[in-house]
Each structure stands twice: as C-alpha cells, then as structure tokens.
Scaffold this motif. Structure first.
Motif, short mmCIF file in Angstrom:
data_model
loop_
_atom_site.label_atom_id
_atom_site.label_comp_id
_atom_site.label_asym_id
_atom_site.label_seq_id
_atom_site.Cartn_x
_atom_site.Cartn_y
_atom_site.Cartn_z
N GLN A 174 0.83 -1.20 0.00
CA GLN A 174 0.00 0.00 0.00
C GLN A 174 0.87 1.25 0.00
N ALA A 175 1.97 1.23 0.75
CA ALA A 175 2.85 2.39 0.82
C ALA A 175 3.47 2.68 -0.53
N ALA A 176 3.95 1.64 -1.22
CA ALA A 176 4.56 1.83 -2.53
C ALA A 176 3.53 2.38 -3.52
N ARG B 85 7.15 10.31 1.81
CA ARG B 85 6.63 10.97 3.01
C ARG B 85 5.11 10.95 3.00
N ASP B 86 4.51 11.12 1.82
CA ASP B 86 3.06 11.05 1.71
C ASP B 86 2.55 9.66 2.04
N ALA B 87 3.42 8.66 1.83
CA ALA B 87 3.04 7.27 2.14
C ALA B 87 3.41 6.88 3.57
N GLY B 88 3.92 7.84 4.36
CA GLY B 88 4.25 7.57 5.75
C GLY B 88 5.65 7.03 5.98
N ILE B 89 6.53 7.13 5.01
CA ILE B 89 7.89 6.63 5.15
C ILE B 89 8.87 7.80 4.99
N THR B 90 9.80 7.92 5.92
CA THR B 90 10.75 9.03 5.91
C THR B 90 12.04 8.63 5.20
N LEU B 91 12.44 9.43 4.23
CA LEU B 91 13.70 9.22 3.51
C LEU B 91 14.64 10.39 3.78
N PRO B 92 15.95 10.16 3.71
CA PRO B 92 16.91 11.26 3.81
C PRO B 92 16.76 12.21 2.62
N ARG B 93 17.45 13.34 2.67
CA ARG B 93 17.26 14.37 1.65
C ARG B 93 17.94 14.07 0.32
N VAL B 94 19.16 13.55 0.31
CA VAL B 94 19.91 13.44 -0.94
C VAL B 94 19.98 12.00 -1.42
N SER B 95 20.23 11.83 -2.71
CA SER B 95 20.17 10.51 -3.33
C SER B 95 21.19 9.54 -2.74
N ARG B 96 22.39 10.00 -2.44
CA ARG B 96 23.40 9.09 -1.87
C ARG B 96 22.95 8.53 -0.53
N GLN B 97 22.26 9.34 0.26
CA GLN B 97 21.75 8.87 1.55
C GLN B 97 20.54 7.97 1.35
N GLN B 98 19.72 8.27 0.36
CA GLN B 98 18.54 7.44 0.11
C GLN B 98 18.92 6.02 -0.32
N PHE B 99 20.09 5.87 -0.91
CA PHE B 99 20.56 4.54 -1.30
C PHE B 99 20.70 3.62 -0.10
N ARG B 100 20.91 4.18 1.07
CA ARG B 100 21.10 3.39 2.28
C ARG B 100 19.86 3.42 3.19
N ALA B 101 18.73 3.77 2.62
CA ALA B 101 17.52 3.96 3.44
C ALA B 101 16.46 2.90 3.19
N GLY B 102 16.91 1.66 2.98
CA GLY B 102 15.95 0.59 2.77
C GLY B 102 16.65 -0.71 2.45
N ALA B 103 15.87 -1.74 2.15
CA ALA B 103 16.45 -3.04 1.80
C ALA B 103 16.94 -3.01 0.36
N MET B 104 18.11 -3.61 0.12
CA MET B 104 18.67 -3.66 -1.23
C MET B 104 18.32 -4.98 -1.90
N LEU B 105 18.19 -4.92 -3.22
CA LEU B 105 17.92 -6.12 -4.00
C LEU B 105 18.48 -5.90 -5.40
N PRO B 106 18.74 -6.97 -6.15
CA PRO B 106 19.26 -6.80 -7.51
C PRO B 106 18.32 -5.93 -8.33
#
Length: 337
Positions: free
Chosen positions: A211-213, A251-272
């Motif tokens: 639902q968040a996605a 943020r509209d979906a209730g999930i907080t992400l960092p501001r810049v793209s390099r930080q967002q890369f480390r803000a969740g689960a990674m997958l191929p």
C-alpha cells in the motif's frame, strides 16, 4: 582536439528566453505537430531520451544559454536543422551541442591543437576532410552525425559519453559540463514539446506490491509536468529535484527518507536491480561500483518504466529504463523495509 579522432564542436541551441533568439528560432521553426510526426516516422521512443543527467544549480542551463552570441546561436540553429533533416532524435543534437561547446565554444575556428580546425576541431590529417571542408559548418555537422550514429549504443548512454566516443579526447569527463544547457536548448530552440520523448503514458504497469509503494507512486505521478529545480525545497510542490521528489512521495506514504540521493541509497532493503518492483528506487552513479558517486535517483513503476525529476529544463516525467544502461547501479532500494 586532443587526439586522433577529435570531432569537437557542437552548436548550442539558444533558448526562447534569450534576447535576440527570434532569428534562431525562425531558422528552425517547425510546428510541434510536424516535429511529433517526424519523431514517429523515425521510430523514436523513450530510449532516445536525455538520460539520467546531473543538472547544475537552478536555472543554470538557461543562464549559460543566455550567454551565447549571434554566431553561436546560428551554429546551434544549423545543428538542430541538420539533425531534423536527417531525422535524428533530439539526443543526437544534445551530443553535438555538448561536443561543440567543449571543443570550440561553438565557433567555427581556423586553428586548434595540431591541425584541428572548425567547430568540432576535426583534423584533416586524420581523415576528417580537407581544411576547407572541416571549416564548413554544414560539412562538419554532417560529418559529426555520420560518426555518432555508428557508435554502438549511443542512444542508451549519457550524451557526454557519446561525445567522447566521437572526439576521443584526453579529458573524457569535460563534455558533461554542458548537459543542462544543451537539454534546455533542444527543448526551447529546437521546439521539442516533449524533450524526453516519453509523454505521460504509464503503459501496462504492474500493481504496487504494498500500500505504501502504491501511494508513493500515485503521489509521484501526480507531479508530472512540474519543473526541475536543483535543491528544490521539500516543503513545497511547485518544483523538484530527483531526491526531493522521492522524499516527498514516500513521506506522503508515511515513510521518511533522507534528503539526498546518496543517503537514500542506504535507506531501505537492497535487492538486484533486475528484481525491482513498483515503488523501488533506482540509482545512477559516476562509478556504478561506488555509492559515494551517486548523482541521480528515480522511482521504478514496473513495465520497464520510471518516474523522475531529471534535470534543468526537463519537467517531471515518465521514461523507459534499460537494465545495464550507463551508470545504473546494480542494486535497487525498497524504502521502509
């Protein structure tokens, strides 16, 4: 010209906002319907886009275009006109603009490194033509395009990389500097209503897995058409850069992400990246093996498409993505996991 195969000199397209641009616009003026019809005849699609490009500060493309003089603007008009006559996509014009601006400042020079001459600093001794030919803008532009279209995969890589493939410069990264200006010019002077060639259609998208996605996707898609502004504020929705669009969508979906793209890369689960699902984030880096060089982020929609805030002069839009395209990181990120 720094090496054997140096074709350096693109013409830069002038923006309609630039004083005195009307003369240039009249040279290349074709109505938008005609441009769209030609694009269809040439079989253009979202793979002939500008690509994930790093933009400079807000308005930098327009500011640089405004500095062009009449000679440069006329060369830009000629580059676009010849590109259209040859039914080449706007990406080809951008490659030429970045190459020409780098090699000659979009001037038809009678001198250069060793025997390099002309707008693209072509070398007669390396088989580019006679000195008279390489100083002829019509000949030089057509010759540049002749070489460009023979570069394998040029439509799937960054414009500056294609410029380097033609020019063979000892300084391959220098062509990237003019990306924002070139993109701005082809959209305005080239009269291309949809520079990315992707429109607003989403195609046959796969349903979001959570639902968040789904909510994040819906929010991001609603921003289509809004302008790119480098460093755009995250408390307003009038404009976006790549990471602010992702931050606000989630943020509209209730999930907080960092501001810049390099930080967002480390803000969740990674997958191929090939296993990305709708809502996952995709990243581009100057070195795809080094997360510290990430410069762009977009949201995967499924069906081989992304939504992104790409660069100055290009509004928020949908485009196709190809696994393995230049600078795409091998890992996707699933926020909130």
């Amino acid at each position: 010209m720094k090496s054997a195969i140096v074709v350096g000199g693109l013409v830069v397209v002038a923006t309609v906002a630039v004083a005195g641009v009307s003369a240039v616009t009249s040279v290349v003026s074709q109505d938008q319907a005609a441009d769209q019809a030609r694009a269809m005849q040439a079989g253009l699609n979202c793979n002939a886009t500008l690509g994930p490009i790093t933009a400079g500060p807000a308005g930098s493309g327009a500011a640089e275009a405004a500095k062009l003089n009449e000679d440069q603007r006329q060369n830009v008009a000629l580059i676009i006109s010849i590109g259209k006559d040859r039914q080449l996509p706007p990406l080809a014009w951008q490659v030429a603009i970045q190459a020409g601006m780098t090699e000659s400042g979009l001037h038809n020079l009678d001198h250069g490194d060793r025997d390099s001459e002309g707008m693209f600093q072509m070398r007669p001794s390396m088989g580019w033509g006679t000195p008279t030919e390489v100083r002829d803008p019509h000949y030089a532009i057509n010759k540049f395009y002749d070489v460009l279209v023979k570069v394998p995969g040029w439509e799937q890589q960054r414009p500056g990389e294609s410029a380097q493939d033609v020019e063979r410069s000892a300084f391959p990264d220098r062509y990237h500097k003019w990306e924002p200006m070139a993109a701005h010019l082809i959209g305005n002077v080239g009269l291309v209503p949809d520079p990315t060639g992707c429109g607003r259609g989403t195609g046959l998208l796969v349903p979001a897995p959570t639902q968040a996605a789904g909510r994040a996707i819906q929010w991001a898609l609603a921003q289509q058409g809004k302008p790119y502004v480098w460093g755009a504020g995250v408390e307003q929705q009038n404009s976006f850069d790549c990471s602010s669009l992702m931050l606000q969508a989630y943020r509209d979906a209730g999930i907080t992400l960092p501001r810049v793209s390099r930080q967002q890369f480390r803000a969740g689960a990674m997958l191929p990246v090939e296993q990305a699902q709708p809502g996952d984030l995709l990243f581009w880096a100057y070195d795809s093996h080094d997360p510290d060089t990430i410069h762009h982020v977009a949201m995967y929609l499924g069906d081989g498409k992304i939504v992104e805030a790409q660069q100055t002069g290009v509004p928020v839009h949908i485009r196709s993505v190809r696994w393995g395209e230049a600078e795409l990181m091998d890992q996707a990120v699933r926020p909130g996991v």
